[in-house]
Scaffold this motif. Structure first.
Motif, PDB file in Angstrom:
ATOM      1  N   ALA A 198      55.838   1.305  52.827  1.00 45.43           N
ATOM      2  CA  ALA A 198      55.114   1.361  54.109  1.00 45.43           C
ATOM      3  C   ALA A 198      55.780   2.305  55.097  1.00 45.43           C
ATOM      4  N   ASP A 199      57.103   2.455  54.994  1.00 41.92           N
ATOM      5  CA  ASP A 199      57.821   3.330  55.913  1.00 41.92           C
ATOM      6  C   ASP A 199      57.567   4.801  55.631  1.00 41.92           C
ATOM      7  N   GLU A 200      57.007   5.118  54.466  1.00 43.04           N
ATOM      8  CA  GLU A 200      56.738   6.507  54.106  1.00 43.04           C
ATOM      9  C   GLU A 200      55.288   6.908  54.350  1.00 43.04           C
ATOM     10  N   LEU A 201      54.438   5.931  54.642  1.00 46.48           N
ATOM     11  CA  LEU A 201      53.010   6.196  54.785  1.00 46.48           C
ATOM     12  C   LEU A 201      52.637   6.347  56.254  1.00 46.48           C
ATOM     13  N   PRO A 202      51.636   7.184  56.569  1.00 52.16           N
ATOM     14  CA  PRO A 202      51.143   7.246  57.945  1.00 52.16           C
ATOM     15  C   PRO A 202      50.471   5.934  58.325  1.00 52.16           C
ATOM     16  N   PRO A 203      50.477   5.583  59.609  1.00 59.37           N
ATOM     17  CA  PRO A 203      49.932   4.286  60.027  1.00 59.37           C
ATOM     18  C   PRO A 203      48.494   4.040  59.599  1.00 59.37           C
ATOM     19  N   ASP A 204      47.649   5.076  59.607  1.00 54.49           N
ATOM     20  CA  ASP A 204      46.257   4.843  59.222  1.00 54.49           C
ATOM     21  C   ASP A 204      46.138   4.491  57.748  1.00 54.49           C
ATOM     22  N   GLU A 205      47.028   5.031  56.919  1.00 52.97           N
ATOM     23  CA  GLU A 205      47.002   4.688  55.501  1.00 52.97           C
ATOM     24  C   GLU A 205      47.518   3.275  55.266  1.00 52.97           C
ATOM     25  N   VAL A 206      48.568   2.885  56.002  1.00 53.67           N
ATOM     26  CA  VAL A 206      49.052   1.508  55.915  1.00 53.67           C
ATOM     27  C   VAL A 206      47.928   0.540  56.288  1.00 53.67           C
ATOM     28  N   LEU A 207      47.195   0.864  57.338  1.00 52.35           N
ATOM     29  CA  LEU A 207      46.089   0.013  57.766  1.00 52.35           C
ATOM     30  C   LEU A 207      45.024  -0.084  56.678  1.00 52.35           C
ATOM     31  N   GLN A 208      44.700   1.016  56.055  1.00 51.26           N
ATOM     32  CA  GLN A 208      43.680   0.996  55.009  1.00 51.26           C
ATOM     33  C   GLN A 208      44.106   0.135  53.823  1.00 51.26           C
ATOM     34  N   VAL A 209      45.373   0.240  53.429  1.00 50.55           N
ATOM     35  CA  VAL A 209      45.865  -0.594  52.330  1.00 50.55           C
ATOM     36  C   VAL A 209      45.790  -2.068  52.719  1.00 50.55           C
ATOM     37  N   ALA A 210      46.180  -2.384  53.942  1.00 52.84           N
ATOM     38  CA  ALA A 210      46.119  -3.771  54.414  1.00 52.84           C
ATOM     39  C   ALA A 210      44.685  -4.273  54.453  1.00 52.84           C
ATOM     40  N   GLN A 211      43.769  -3.450  54.918  1.00 55.30           N
ATOM     41  CA  GLN A 211      42.362  -3.847  54.958  1.00 55.30           C
ATOM     42  C   GLN A 211      41.845  -4.210  53.572  1.00 55.30           C
ATOM     43  N   ARG A 212      42.149  -3.358  52.590  1.00 57.16           N
ATOM     44  CA  ARG A 212      41.682  -3.639  51.230  1.00 57.16           C
ATOM     45  C   ARG A 212      42.303  -4.927  50.687  1.00 57.16           C
ATOM     46  N   GLY A 213      43.588  -5.129  50.965  1.00 56.30           N
ATOM     47  CA  GLY A 213      44.245  -6.325  50.475  1.00 56.30           C
ATOM     48  C   GLY A 213      43.769  -7.596  51.146  1.00 56.30           C
ATOM     49  N   LEU A 214      43.411  -7.502  52.420  1.00 55.17           N
ATOM     50  CA  LEU A 214      43.016  -8.693  53.174  1.00 55.17           C
ATOM     51  C   LEU A 214      41.559  -9.091  52.960  1.00 55.17           C
ATOM     52  N   THR A 215      40.721  -8.159  52.611  1.00 59.02           N
ATOM     53  CA  THR A 215      39.283  -8.441  52.533  1.00 59.02           C
ATOM     54  C   THR A 215      38.958  -9.665  51.678  1.00 59.02           C
ATOM     55  N   PRO A 216      39.576  -9.858  50.496  1.00 57.65           N
ATOM     56  CA  PRO A 216      39.239 -11.056  49.718  1.00 57.65           C
ATOM     57  C   PRO A 216      39.590 -12.367  50.410  1.00 57.65           C
ATOM     58  N   TRP A 217      40.519 -12.323  51.371  1.00 58.59           N
ATOM     59  CA  TRP A 217      40.957 -13.547  52.040  1.00 58.59           C
ATOM     60  C   TRP A 217      40.130 -13.872  53.274  1.00 58.59           C
ATOM     61  N   LEU A 218      39.222 -12.988  53.636  1.00 61.26           N
ATOM     62  CA  LEU A 218      38.495 -13.178  54.892  1.00 61.26           C
ATOM     63  C   LEU A 218      37.223 -13.998  54.735  1.00 61.26           C
ATOM     64  N   GLY A 219      36.951 -14.479  53.540  1.00 61.82           N
ATOM     65  CA  GLY A 219      35.901 -15.459  53.324  1.00 61.82           C
ATOM     66  C   GLY A 219      34.556 -15.029  53.845  1.00 61.82           C
ATOM     67  N   ASP A 220      33.933 -15.877  54.666  1.00 60.47           N
ATOM     68  CA  ASP A 220      32.583 -15.639  55.162  1.00 60.47           C
ATOM     69  C   ASP A 220      32.499 -14.414  56.066  1.00 60.47           C
TER      70      ASP A 220
END
Length: 227
Positions: A198-220
């Motif tokens: 994460a320390d090597e990635l630009p903030p927008d890319e970190v956000l995109q990775v987090a978004q993809r990882g979190l989507t299955p947990w966001l339920g409804d």
């Protein structure tokens, strides 16, 4: 069920607060009700008043105080009706417990109690992994020339294990903190999203990775958000 997204990382300076800001904007723009719990708010949120007072008085925080505060925090979440709570460096409190010199067995027992208290929400941790030495240097550039000395001194004062006396030993301690934090969460029924380098990635890319990882947990809420 409200989703509790707790954001941690391998070191100060790895980008936790920047990611929390981005997640808050993303989910708010999707029409969700979002509570963004910033790192410094543990000193001001009423549910954590006993934690702040105990630490101010003794320099320590008991495990039962953290559990009681978390129960009040969950009560407040249920009352608010928020869809998502984003917590910057709050739970699962493992760095705090290590600083209080609790061993891994005590931390596992604490995690059982904490997970029970969080049963009314859906906890998922986003962990920003990376090079602790590089992240510390970034934090020092951001915070000023004396910050790194202050941080090393803080860890040394807690008498953590392994002991800290300089930047190199602080990095060794942070590696242990990382291992204990990830291990404690993996042994419980929490969601976990680890963002490598994460320390090597630009903030927008970190956000995109987090978004993809979190989507299955966001339920409804998944139908209302775009990644």
């Amino acid at each position: 069920m409200t989703v509790l997204i707790t954001v941690w990382g391998a070191s100060p300076g790895v980008g936790k607060s920047t990611l929390c800001d981005g997640l808050s904007r993303w989910l708010t723009d999707a029409g969700l009700r979002v509570d963004h719990f910033r790192e410094e708010e543990i000193l001001t949120r009423p549910q954590f008043a006993a934690v702040a007072e105990e630490f101010k008085a003794t320099g320590r925080v008991r495990r039962q105080t953290l559990i009681a505060a978390t129960a009040q925090f969950v009560d407040a979440i249920m009352t608010s009706g928020d869809d998502v709570v984003i917590a910057d460096a709050l739970m699962p409190f493992v760095p705090t417990l290590l600083a209080m010199r609790h061993g891994e067995e005590a931390i596992d027992a604490f995690m059982i109690a904490l997970t029970e208290v969080l049963a009314r929400v859906r906890p998922v941790m986003v962990f920003l992994d990376g090079n602790a030495e590089r992240a510390l240097a970034r934090a020092a550039r951001r915070e000023g020339e004396h910050w790194l000395d202050w941080y090393v001194g803080k860890l040394a004062g807690y008498e953590v294990s392994p002991p800290v006396a300089d930047v190199a030993s602080a990095v060794k301690y942070l590696l242990r903190e990382r291992a204990v934090t990830l291990g404690a969460v993996r042994r419980k029924d929490w969601g976990l999203v680890v963002i490598e380098r994460a320390d090597e990635l630009p903030p927008d890319e970190v956000l995109q990775v987090a978004q993809r990882g979190l989507t299955p947990w966001l339920g409804d809420a998944r139908g209302r958000i775009d990644v």
